[in-house]
Design a protein around this motif. Structure first.
Motif, mmCIF file in Angstrom:
data_model
loop_
_atom_site.group_PDB
_atom_site.id
_atom_site.type_symbol
_atom_site.label_atom_id
_atom_site.label_comp_id
_atom_site.label_asym_id
_atom_site.label_seq_id
_atom_site.Cartn_x
_atom_site.Cartn_y
_atom_site.Cartn_z
ATOM 1 N N SER A 276 0.832 -1.219 0.000
ATOM 2 C CA SER A 276 0.000 0.000 0.000
ATOM 3 C C SER A 276 0.856 1.254 0.000
ATOM 4 O O SER A 276 2.060 1.216 0.329
ATOM 5 C CB SER A 276 -0.883 0.013 1.252
ATOM 6 O OG SER A 276 -0.076 0.212 2.399
ATOM 7 N N GLY A 277 0.193 2.372 -0.299
ATOM 8 C CA GLY A 277 0.883 3.663 -0.264
ATOM 9 C C GLY A 277 1.291 4.029 1.153
ATOM 10 O O GLY A 277 2.359 4.613 1.378
ATOM 11 N N THR A 278 0.454 3.685 2.101
ATOM 12 C CA THR A 278 0.763 3.970 3.503
ATOM 13 C C THR A 278 2.033 3.224 3.919
ATOM 14 O O THR A 278 2.906 3.784 4.587
ATOM 15 C CB THR A 278 -0.426 3.549 4.401
ATOM 16 O OG1 THR A 278 -1.574 4.282 3.961
ATOM 17 C CG2 THR A 278 -0.162 3.835 5.863
ATOM 18 N N ASN B 186 5.171 4.823 2.384
ATOM 19 C CA ASN B 186 5.616 6.009 3.123
ATOM 20 C C ASN B 186 6.251 5.615 4.462
ATOM 21 O O ASN B 186 7.286 6.153 4.848
ATOM 22 C CB ASN B 186 4.436 6.960 3.365
ATOM 23 C CG ASN B 186 4.042 7.700 2.088
ATOM 24 O OD1 ASN B 186 4.866 7.911 1.203
ATOM 25 N ND2 ASN B 186 2.783 8.089 2.000
ATOM 26 N N HIS C 228 -1.042 13.687 3.439
ATOM 27 C CA HIS C 228 -1.629 12.391 3.801
ATOM 28 C C HIS C 228 -0.851 11.799 4.970
ATOM 29 O O HIS C 228 -1.425 11.244 5.910
ATOM 30 C CB HIS C 228 -1.594 11.455 2.586
ATOM 31 C CG HIS C 228 -2.537 10.300 2.690
ATOM 32 N ND1 HIS C 228 -2.185 9.121 3.291
ATOM 33 C CD2 HIS C 228 -3.816 10.153 2.298
ATOM 34 C CE1 HIS C 228 -3.214 8.285 3.240
ATOM 35 N NE2 HIS C 228 -4.222 8.879 2.644
ATOM 36 N N GLU D 81 -1.688 9.114 8.264
ATOM 37 C CA GLU D 81 -0.712 8.042 8.499
ATOM 38 C C GLU D 81 0.220 8.329 9.670
ATOM 39 O O GLU D 81 1.073 7.498 9.992
ATOM 40 C CB GLU D 81 0.188 7.849 7.250
ATOM 41 C CG GLU D 81 -0.553 7.600 5.968
ATOM 42 C CD GLU D 81 0.384 7.698 4.755
ATOM 43 O OE1 GLU D 81 1.585 7.470 4.888
ATOM 44 O OE2 GLU D 81 -0.118 8.012 3.673
ATOM 45 N N GLU E 259 4.317 16.049 -1.077
ATOM 46 C CA GLU E 259 3.246 15.221 -1.653
ATOM 47 C C GLU E 259 2.883 15.758 -3.036
ATOM 48 O O GLU E 259 2.645 16.951 -3.188
ATOM 49 C CB GLU E 259 2.028 15.267 -0.720
ATOM 50 C CG GLU E 259 0.896 14.360 -1.165
ATOM 51 C CD GLU E 259 -0.225 14.319 -0.122
ATOM 52 O OE1 GLU E 259 0.063 14.182 1.081
ATOM 53 O OE2 GLU E 259 -1.401 14.438 -0.530
ATOM 54 N N ASN F 263 -3.250 15.637 -2.513
ATOM 55 C CA ASN F 263 -4.627 15.152 -2.405
ATOM 56 C C ASN F 263 -5.572 16.180 -1.790
ATOM 57 O O ASN F 263 -6.499 16.670 -2.441
ATOM 58 C CB ASN F 263 -4.603 13.839 -1.595
ATOM 59 C CG ASN F 263 -5.967 13.197 -1.437
ATOM 60 O OD1 ASN F 263 -6.988 13.761 -1.818
ATOM 61 N ND2 ASN F 263 -5.984 12.015 -0.864
ATOM 62 N N ASP G 84 5.923 11.697 -1.416
ATOM 63 C CA ASP G 84 4.762 10.811 -1.430
ATOM 64 C C ASP G 84 4.069 11.077 -2.763
ATOM 65 O O ASP G 84 3.292 12.007 -2.902
ATOM 66 C CB ASP G 84 3.832 11.136 -0.247
ATOM 67 C CG ASP G 84 2.515 10.372 -0.341
ATOM 68 O OD1 ASP G 84 2.329 9.601 -1.304
ATOM 69 O OD2 ASP G 84 1.665 10.550 0.566
ATOM 70 N N ALA H 67 1.878 9.236 -4.370
ATOM 71 C CA ALA H 67 0.751 8.312 -4.585
ATOM 72 C C ALA H 67 0.149 8.563 -5.973
ATOM 73 O O ALA H 67 -0.175 7.627 -6.706
ATOM 74 C CB ALA H 67 -0.291 8.501 -3.495
ATOM 75 N N ARG H 68 0.027 9.859 -6.326
ATOM 76 C CA ARG H 68 -0.532 10.227 -7.642
ATOM 77 C C ARG H 68 0.506 10.996 -8.473
ATOM 78 O O ARG H 68 0.167 11.931 -9.192
ATOM 79 C CB ARG H 68 -1.808 11.060 -7.460
ATOM 80 C CG ARG H 68 -2.936 10.290 -6.801
ATOM 81 C CD ARG H 68 -4.230 11.083 -6.686
ATOM 82 N NE ARG H 68 -5.262 10.276 -6.059
ATOM 83 C CZ ARG H 68 -5.379 10.104 -4.735
ATOM 84 N NH1 ARG H 68 -4.534 10.708 -3.904
ATOM 85 N NH2 ARG H 68 -6.335 9.334 -4.247
ATOM 86 N N CYS I 83 1.554 4.880 -6.164
ATOM 87 C CA CYS I 83 0.551 3.817 -6.043
ATOM 88 C C CYS I 83 0.115 3.319 -7.417
ATOM 89 O O CYS I 83 -0.127 4.120 -8.327
ATOM 90 C CB CYS I 83 -0.681 4.345 -5.305
ATOM 91 S SG CYS I 83 -0.339 4.844 -3.617
ATOM 92 N N SER J 185 -2.609 1.452 -7.367
ATOM 93 C CA SER J 185 -4.030 1.196 -7.076
ATOM 94 C C SER J 185 -4.885 2.452 -7.152
ATOM 95 O O SER J 185 -6.049 2.419 -6.782
ATOM 96 C CB SER J 185 -4.134 0.596 -5.677
ATOM 97 O OG SER J 185 -3.530 1.491 -4.750
ATOM 98 N N LYS J 186 -4.318 3.566 -7.611
ATOM 99 C CA LYS J 186 -5.124 4.797 -7.732
ATOM 100 C C LYS J 186 -5.382 5.065 -9.217
ATOM 101 O O LYS J 186 -5.997 4.226 -9.858
ATOM 102 C CB LYS J 186 -4.426 5.936 -6.986
ATOM 103 C CG LYS J 186 -4.309 5.595 -5.492
ATOM 104 C CD LYS J 186 -3.961 6.747 -4.608
ATOM 105 C CE LYS J 186 -4.198 6.399 -3.149
ATOM 106 N NZ LYS J 186 -3.297 5.361 -2.621
HETATM 107 C C1 LIG Z 1 -1.360 11.258 -1.123
HETATM 108 C C2 LIG Z 1 -1.586 9.868 -0.603
HETATM 109 N N1 LIG Z 1 -0.560 9.187 -0.064
HETATM 110 C C3 LIG Z 1 -0.692 7.953 0.409
HETATM 111 C C4 LIG Z 1 -1.913 7.310 0.354
HETATM 112 C C5 LIG Z 1 -2.034 5.929 0.958
HETATM 113 O O1 LIG Z 1 -2.287 4.949 0.008
HETATM 114 P P1 LIG Z 1 -2.961 3.554 0.468
HETATM 115 O O2 LIG Z 1 -4.422 3.812 0.562
HETATM 116 O O3 LIG Z 1 -2.589 2.621 -0.658
HETATM 117 O O4 LIG Z 1 -2.361 3.158 1.755
HETATM 118 C C6 LIG Z 1 -3.016 7.968 -0.194
HETATM 119 C C7 LIG Z 1 -4.325 7.298 -0.227
HETATM 120 O O5 LIG Z 1 -5.323 7.847 -0.586
HETATM 121 C C8 LIG Z 1 -2.852 9.289 -0.681
HETATM 122 O O6 LIG Z 1 -3.868 9.981 -1.188
#
Ligand SMILES: Cc1ncc(COP(=O)(O)O)c(C=O)c1O
Length: 347
Positions: A60-62, A65, A86, A91, A136, A140, A169, A171-172, A197, A199-200
């Motif tokens: 996962s993204g969490t 990180n 995030h 987190e 980031e 987000n 980070d 993720a996107r 990620c 998964s996004k």
């Molecule tokens: C900017 C950002 N970082 C990290 C994450 C964490 O990703 P995950 O849901 O796969 O743990 C998210 C999840 O929405 C996110 O928006």
């Protein structure tokens, strides 16, 4: 019956038929022993994509990180991250509870930007020592805003002057790269590590990756194991991620065009104020007028087949992704207008 349009997040996408076909023929092995060919290939592809020496596949993204922070920091060190990040908002407990780290925040403005002056004041050489600055991109909670390369460079320069590492980070990050028409490797050139990620926006079912120098990733591999993220025949999911990286990057511009359309269309409605950050990528935010109950609005919209999310009582987020096309986005705007008109009428 009304069709359902799920705009809660770009994480709600389902694997496409061709992605499932790729999964079904994935070569697999024991990734604990680095014997999963699909994971190994994905890690090579991700390191090339981000311009870093090595990469590590994580669930996962969490976790990406968290592993990054554990690797950049020693116990008792400090992490500096944006107030709207995030890492801070969703987190932070991992860094505290599992890493023995403190997280110090610096203000993110409405576009996710951090002032150089505030950053300089936040970095400290000891007691506790700042070990890493987290950025980031896209941001987000700040409207899915893109942080341009020049801004990353300026912040990274300050960090480097204070012997502080930089983690992005991302993720996107693919959304940022597509919006800027700049390869990811270029965009994160000034960062020591970057996570992103699958998964996004990329539309894979599971997985993220952490990228950095070879030594950093070796240590990260140990930390991934420590937090229970070392997997076995994970080629099954890595192959979906690899498929996404090969086939779903360029199409992200469709999500951005749909989100821009939605942002403009909703901007014409009474009862809401569109986010001042605008719409750089695939996320659309707006604020309901004070007289409208956010919970009731979201429920009424869901009853009309449109699901959305929120970052506070009256702040609403709608995400465009590969599971929704322009016709569905238009239909979502139409139903939002209807529910909003009814909500205004009720109050
Ligand atoms: C900017 C950002 N970082 C990290 C994450 C964490 O990703 P995950 O849901 O796969 O743990 C998210 C999840 O929405 C996110 O928006």
């Amino acid at each position: 019956m009304q069709s359902n349009i799920d705009l809660r997040s770009d994480t709600v996408t389902l694997p496409t038929r061709t992605m499932r076909e790729a999964i079904s023929i994935a070569a697999v092995g024991d990734d604990h022993s680095r014997e999963d060919p699909s994971v190994n290939q994905l890690e090579i592809a991700a390191s090339e994509f981000t311009g870093k020496e090595a990469a590590l596949f994580v669930p996962s993204g969490t976790m990406a990180n968290l592993v990054a922070l554990l690797t950049h920091c020693g116990r008792g060190d400090e992490v500096v991250a944006g107030s709207e990040s995030h890492i801070t908002n969703h987190e932070g407990m991992g860094a505290f509870v599992l890493g023995g780290l403190s997280v110090r925040t610096v203000t993110n403005d409405f576009k996710g930007r951090i002032s150089l002056e505030e950053l300089k004041n936040a970095l400290r050489p000891e007691w506790p020592k700042t070990a890493v600055l987290c950025l980031e991109n896209t941001h987000n909670r700040c409207g899915g805003s893109v942080i341009p390369k020049s801004e990353i460079k300026a912040l990274a320069t300050v960090a480097r002057e204070h012997a502080v590492a930089v983690h992005v980070d991302g993720a996107r990050i693919v959304n940022a790269s597509v919006a800027l028409e700049l390869p990811v490797a270029d965009l994160v050139e000034d960062a020591d590590s970057v996570s992103f990620c699958f998964s996004k926006g990329l539309g894979a079912p599971v997985g993220s990756v952490l990228c950095g120098s070879r030594d950093f990733i070796e240590e990260a591999r140990f930390n991934r194991r420590l937090v229970g993220g070392a997997m076995r025949q994970s080629g099954i999911i890595a192959e979906a991620a690899r498929y996404a990286l090969e086939h779903h990057v360029q199409r992200i511009s469709e999500d951005h065009a749909n989100a821009q359309w939605l942002y403009n269309e909703l901007g014409q409605l009474d009862g809401i104020t569109m986010d001042p950050a605008g719409c750089d990528t695939n996320l659309v935010f707006f604020e309901l007028d004070p007289g409208i109950d956010g919970q009731k609005f979201r429920s009424a919209l869901a009853e009309n087949g449109v699901r959305c999310s929120g970052t506070s009582e009256r702040r609403v987020r709608m995400a465009c992704h590969l599971g929704v096309d322009r016709d569905q986005v238009k239909e979502a705007a139409r139903r939002t207008a209807k529910v909003l008109a009814e909500s205004i009428g009720r109050n």
